[in-house]
Design an enzyme around this catalytic site. Structure first.
Site, short mmCIF file in Angstrom:
data_model
loop_
_atom_site.label_atom_id
_atom_site.label_comp_id
_atom_site.label_asym_id
_atom_site.label_seq_id
_atom_site.Cartn_x
_atom_site.Cartn_y
_atom_site.Cartn_z
N HIS A 130 0.93 -1.52 0.02
CA HIS A 130 0.05 0.08 0.13
C HIS A 130 0.87 1.25 0.04
O HIS A 130 0.49 2.42 -0.46
CB HIS A 130 -1.00 -0.13 1.15
CG HIS A 130 -0.19 0.29 2.45
ND1 HIS A 130 -0.02 -1.02 3.40
CD2 HIS A 130 -0.03 1.42 2.93
CE1 HIS A 130 0.31 -0.28 4.44
NE2 HIS A 130 0.45 1.10 4.38
N ASP A 161 0.29 -7.70 1.36
CA ASP A 161 0.38 -6.31 1.52
C ASP A 161 2.12 -5.99 1.61
O ASP A 161 2.48 -5.49 2.36
CB ASP A 161 -0.11 -5.82 2.66
CG ASP A 161 -0.08 -4.12 2.46
OD1 ASP A 161 0.08 -3.65 1.54
OD2 ASP A 161 -0.23 -3.28 3.72
N SER A 195 4.79 2.68 7.85
CA SER A 195 4.15 1.39 7.08
C SER A 195 5.54 1.12 6.15
O SER A 195 6.11 1.89 5.47
CB SER A 195 3.14 1.84 6.27
OG SER A 195 2.12 2.04 6.96
#
Length: 372
Positions: A112, A142, A216
């Protein structure tokens, strides 16, 4: 007040001349004795952080977006006075983190972070910057693998994920809110977290180390500086850290990394069934002794499961001897079977235990499954 005025010589903090005593306090030089059987606490995690920080990078992405057409743009008079802004492209930017996992320039991050980006810039801790290209992505976990053309890259050391335990100290490294590389500390709060609805394949490390937007794709390391996970998500009602963060374990990250580097994609096993977790009500209606296993809700026509004779209403108990307490575990176990291999499955059908052989197929991509 009365004693101070009439008889100050009787007060304990006064000497005979009425002046205050001066007390000198010294810091103790005695080292407290450790409790029997206890491990001395680390005074600092500097060495572990110093080992891992150079391999954590900041990732800046941008993509071109189309501006929404104004309804008055069809009016020639409006365009004559205000022009036509549609000719000016706009770009949206975002940030994240990544970890250098190969001296050849491989960087692992979250899918993402780089999804739909047409420009990816990687900034190293030593000040170097480089354009990165996408080697491959795995939306279902992911994860994404990038590559940069730089020499002398610092590579992170992988930890053995099976050694990680609840209560172990971990540190999260990333670029939260774009303020710059930041290290936060916490412990492992839980292992193998599933049913969160974040990814298709879930077995998260839960930690209370502060993870915020921008973290992230960054590194979750142990006290020695070894990589134990890739920071992925937070549970938050405000957008900030609330002490519940999730990281993809390094074991899964390594599997995805190796497959993407070798083939450019990730291949998983698939048998073509729709499943449902058992609850006490379902177990009672199917006359099952407990809620162990997963209920086969549907079987896709022409799938490996259909060819093997698996039917809706069967309860899948085990695959190749590995028990299946819930659907999440079942998904991971079947995905780990190489396509083309025959797997032995144990079922419960109308109260009777049976075993079948299934020729495992290749898991379709998410886009193909959406159209099935």
């Amino acid at each position: 007040l009365v004693m101070t005025t009439l008889r100050p010589d009787l007060l304990p903090f006064r000497n005979g001349s009425g002046s205050a005593n001066v007390v000198t306090i010294r810091e103790s030089t005695v080292t407290p004795a450790a409790l029997p059987g206890s491990t001395p606490l680390a005074a600092s995690y500097h060495n572990g952080v110093r080992a891992a920080v150079p391999s954590v990078v900041n990732i800046f992405t941008s993509k071109e977006i189309k501006s929404q057409r104004h309804p008055l743009m069809d009016d020639p008079a409006f365009r004559r006075f205000f022009g036509d802004p549609e000719g000016e492209p706009q770009r949206a930017s975002s940030l994240g983190s990544g970890v250098i996992v190969g001296a050849e320039g491989y960087v692992i991050t979250n899918n993402h972070v780089v999804e739909a980006a047409d420009e990816i810039q990687v900034a190293l801790n030593d000040g170097r910057q480089a354009q990165a290209r996408v080697v491959g992505v795995d939306p279902e976990s992911d994860l994404a693998v990038l590559k940069v053309d730089l020499a002398g890259l610092p590579v992170v050391t992988f930890a053995q994920s099976d050694k990680l335990q609840v209560g172990d100290v971990v540190l999260a490294i990333g670029n939260p809110f774009g303020v710059g590389q930041t290290v936060t500390m916490g412990i492992v709060s839980a292992l193998e977290r599933t049913h969160l609805g974040i990814n298709t394949f879930e077995s998260f490390i839960q930690t209370d180390a502060a993870i915020n937007p921008g973290n992230s794709g960054g590194a979750l390391i142990d006290a020695s500086g070894r990589l134990v996970g890739i920071n992925t998500a937070i549970y938050s009602r405000t957008g900030g850290s609330m002490g519940i963060g999730f990281a993809i374990p390094v074991s899964l990250a390594r599997q995805v990394l190796e497959q993407i580097i070798q083939t450019g994609s990730v291949t998983r096993g698939w048998i073509g069934v729709g499943v449902q977790d058992l609850n006490p009500e379902l177990a009672e209606s199917f006359q099952l002794p407990d809620t162990h296993g997963v209920l086969i809700a549907s079987v896709m026509p022409g799938s490996p499961a259909a060819s093997a004779g698996i039917r809706p209403g069967d309860v899948l108990l085990a695959v190749d001897g590995k028990t299946l307490p819930d659907s999440s575990v079942m998904l991971n176990v079947i995905a780990a079977v190489p396509p083309g291999k025959t797997a032995q499955v144990k079922l419960l059908r109308r109260g009777k235990s049976i075993e079948l052989k299934v020729n495992v197929g290749k898991r379709p991509s998410p886009r193909l499954r959406e159209g099935e």
